[in-house]
Design an enzyme around this catalytic site. Structure first.
Site, short mmCIF file in Angstrom:
data_model
loop_
_atom_site.label_atom_id
_atom_site.label_comp_id
_atom_site.label_asym_id
_atom_site.label_seq_id
_atom_site.Cartn_x
_atom_site.Cartn_y
_atom_site.Cartn_z
CG ASP A 79 -35.91 35.05 82.39
OD1 ASP A 79 -35.41 35.74 83.29
OD2 ASP A 79 -35.51 33.91 82.10
CG ASN A 95 -29.00 26.44 88.30
OD1 ASN A 95 -28.81 25.69 87.35
ND2 ASN A 95 -29.44 27.67 88.17
CB SER A 106 -31.01 30.28 83.60
OG SER A 106 -32.02 30.30 84.56
CG HIS A 138 -32.13 35.36 84.64
ND1 HIS A 138 -33.21 34.68 84.11
CD2 HIS A 138 -31.24 34.41 85.01
CE1 HIS A 138 -32.98 33.37 84.18
NE2 HIS A 138 -31.78 33.19 84.72
#
Length: 605
Positions: free
Chosen positions: A356, A481, A543, A389
């Protein structure tokens, strides 16, 4: 004459065809625009609710700190031993004791007559002021009474302002703007506010959150312009090959290289090198990004570690004692996890790699879980998260649990490999993801979480996925998404286990991508978790759904480490609670994961 009539008829038909194509094209564009606008409005609503969750969590943590200091007051009138703690606290600027006779004993900065400003009862025994600005800083007072003495803290609200960034604003109970985007605040009148603004209220304190995000005008580039990924044949020297063709080597992993030319476009490079006898394949360096329901870097100030009010308990209790678990972590109840923790809380022998934007190595709820890390851009161990994130994703999967602080993770004891393959904007490329996957496998990962993706099928990333799969590594990815059926990679690779998102009611989240490649579903809206600089925020997106499943995979392998990756996949599928249409469907896959049932199957029951 007949010929003229025939020609007229032909041109009329042609014109009608053109008009029909134009009409349907225009209407399709309008329909698509309307669909995107509708999704944007729904995303705004989700983000507004994320903000209310985050503000509530922030104020609850500040309340806990205040009560701890108030407890100190009852033991000792002298506040000198609290000075360092108060001065080091990034949100509290001061703490004061206001006695019945008007005498004030304070540490740090506290406004005059603070007790007179505590006009709103947050909950029984805890009061707050209206927000106010002092020396250009947005502030709030919070207080409680110990006998006849007021214990009052003055806090800085900069963290809340930085989190909501430029797409939201907050008004107090008088409708006065006090925090958030100054662009939105110009001529803002809450009494006249209507669509496209979304309005949500922060529970218990009558603050209203307004969100209206304009769809970004920036078109995301599908690849890094002027760059190509090339796999050279065995024995070909990359430096020599690059020099002969006038390109620069940006990165190299064995015979896979990223080359850049500052004068030629990617298309030109593809044309120039596509027939080169020294290469196996060439492709653009495709971009890859995080899969949260809203975009943009979110900076924040920090909350330093504070002493616990309660001593941490031994693991094995029915429920964890983490301060945000009971009031906020609805998501863990949705996946039926409590009884599962009685079977296992994880194993130090089963690492989970979080590929990530990196992970905050000093976060109080993560530091003890991180055993190693890697930066795929710099080829070193600098995995510090510059976006937030990755830190959020890591906390969902495996936050330190039963330490009174913050949140509980799905896994309590599985180590985290913190792998940075997305930059400060949570964007990366296919080559960085491929390098991150290979590093994770070579450094012992049994589970890899990939809360990222894009629509481009990359050869270099696909090969890395195959490499991990052949080493029996479990790979979990977010479905995406955009509320579309378009496959996202790496989620759409057959070797990868794909996760869709659910809302708190157990329905498919409006943003969640769908398709036959969706395996299962997990919570993905308003998920509380860790954030950079020791903060906690709520985020939404596939996520957030994926690391629930990555944490479960870690628990399954902790019970039975001899299982293959396909056996782990099958256990997770077979243990789901069916939701949506009966049986397997494109929106929720096999259903919502059930941790307790999955761990029973892993144990052979």
């Amino acid at each position: 004459m007949r010929r003229i009539i025939r020609l007229s008829a032909f041109f009329s038909l042609a014109l009608l065809t053109v008009l029909a194509v134009w009409f349907f094209s225009e209407n399709q564009e309008e329909d698509l625009a309307a669909e995107q606008s509708g999704l944007q409005a729904q995303m705004d609503e989700i983000f507004a609710e994320d903000v209310t969750y985050t503000v509530s969590m922030f104020l609850d943590k500040m309340e806990d700190q205040l009560l701890q200091w108030a407890n100190h007051k009852e033991k000792e009138r002298d506040l000198s031993d609290l000075k360092e703690e108060i001065f080091d606290h990034p949100h509290y600027q001061g703490f004061a004791l206001v006695y019945e006779n008007g005498e004030v004993n304070k540490v740090g900065s506290v406004t005059d007559n603070p007790q007179e400003k505590l006009t709103k009862e947050k909950k029984e025994g805890v009061w707050i002021s209206e927000p106010f600005i002092e020396k250009g800083i947005e502030k709030l007072l919070i207080g409680t009474k110990a006998g006849s003495t007021w214990c009052i803290g003055e806090m800085d609200l900069s963290f809340v302002s930085s989190f909501i960034n430029e797409i939201a604003m907050i008004t107090d109970d008088n409708g006065q703007f006090f925090i958030g985007s100054s662009n939105l605040a110009v001529d803002f009148d809450p009494q006249e506010t209507e669509l496209p603004y979304v309005k949500k209220s922060v529970p218990g304190i009558d603050w209203d959150v307004y969100v209206h995000s304009q769809p970004t005008a920036k078109v995301k580039e599908p690849y890094k312009e002027g760059e190509v990924v090339v796999r050279l044949k065995e024995g070909v020297d990359a430096k020599k090959w690059a020099k002969e063709r006038g390109v620069h080597i940006l990165d190299q992993e064995d015979q896979d290289c990223v080359f850049r030319d500052y004068d030629r476009s990617t298309d030109q490079l593809l044309r120039d090198f596509s027939n080169d006898p020294n290469i196996y394949f060439i492709e653009p360096n495709f971009t890859v990004e995080k899969q949260t329901a809203y975009h943009g870097k979110r900076s924040s100030t920090g909350l330093k570690e504070k002493p616990s009010i309660v001593e941490p308990q031994e693991e094995g209790g029915a429920e964890p004692n983490d301060e945000l678990y009971d009031p906020y972590q609805w998501n863990l109840n949705q996946i039926t996890i409590t009884d599962g923790w009685q079977r296992t809380s994880g194993s130090a022998d089963i690492p989970i790699a979080i590929i990530d934007s990196g992970v905050d190595p000093e976060h109080v709820d993560l530091a003890d879980r991180i055993t190693d890390g890697y930066n795929a851009f710099e080829d070193n161990g600098h995995y510090h998260d510059e976006n937030g994130h990755g830190t959020h994703v890591a906390g969902v999967a495996a936050a330190v649990t039963n330490n009174v602080e913050g949140i509980a993770g799905v896994s309590w004891d599985n180590p985290i490999l913190a792998v940075k393959a997305l930059d400060s904007n949570a964007e990366g490329n296919a080559f960085s993801i491929a390098e991150a996957i290979r590093w994770s496998v070579n450094n012992g990962a049994r589970v890899i979480n990939l809360s990222l993706g894009d629509t481009h099928d990359s050869e270099v990333m696909r090969d890395a996925v195959r490499f991990a799969y052949e080493q029996d590594v479990v790979m979990i990815a977010a479905s995406g998404n955009e509320s579309v059926e378009t496959p996202m990679y790496p989620a759409a690779y057959p070797e990868v286990f794909t996760v869709a998102a659910l809302d708190p009611d157990g329905n498919r989240a409006v943003f969640s991508n769908f398709g036959e490649h969706v395996d299962v579903s997990a919570p993905g809206e308003h998920i509380p978790s860790t954030y950079v600089n020791n903060e906690y925020v709520a985020m939404s997106g596939t996520s957030m759904a994926a690391p629930h499943v990555a944490g479960l995979a870690g628990l399954i392998l902790s019970i039975n480490p001899e299982l293959t990756n396909e056996e782990v996949y099958q256990i997770i599928r077979n243990s789901c609670d069916d939701i949506g249409d009966p049986g397997v469907d494109a929106y929720t896959g096999h259903g919502v994961i059930n941790v307790t049932t999955a761990l029973s199957l892993a144990a052979g029951e």
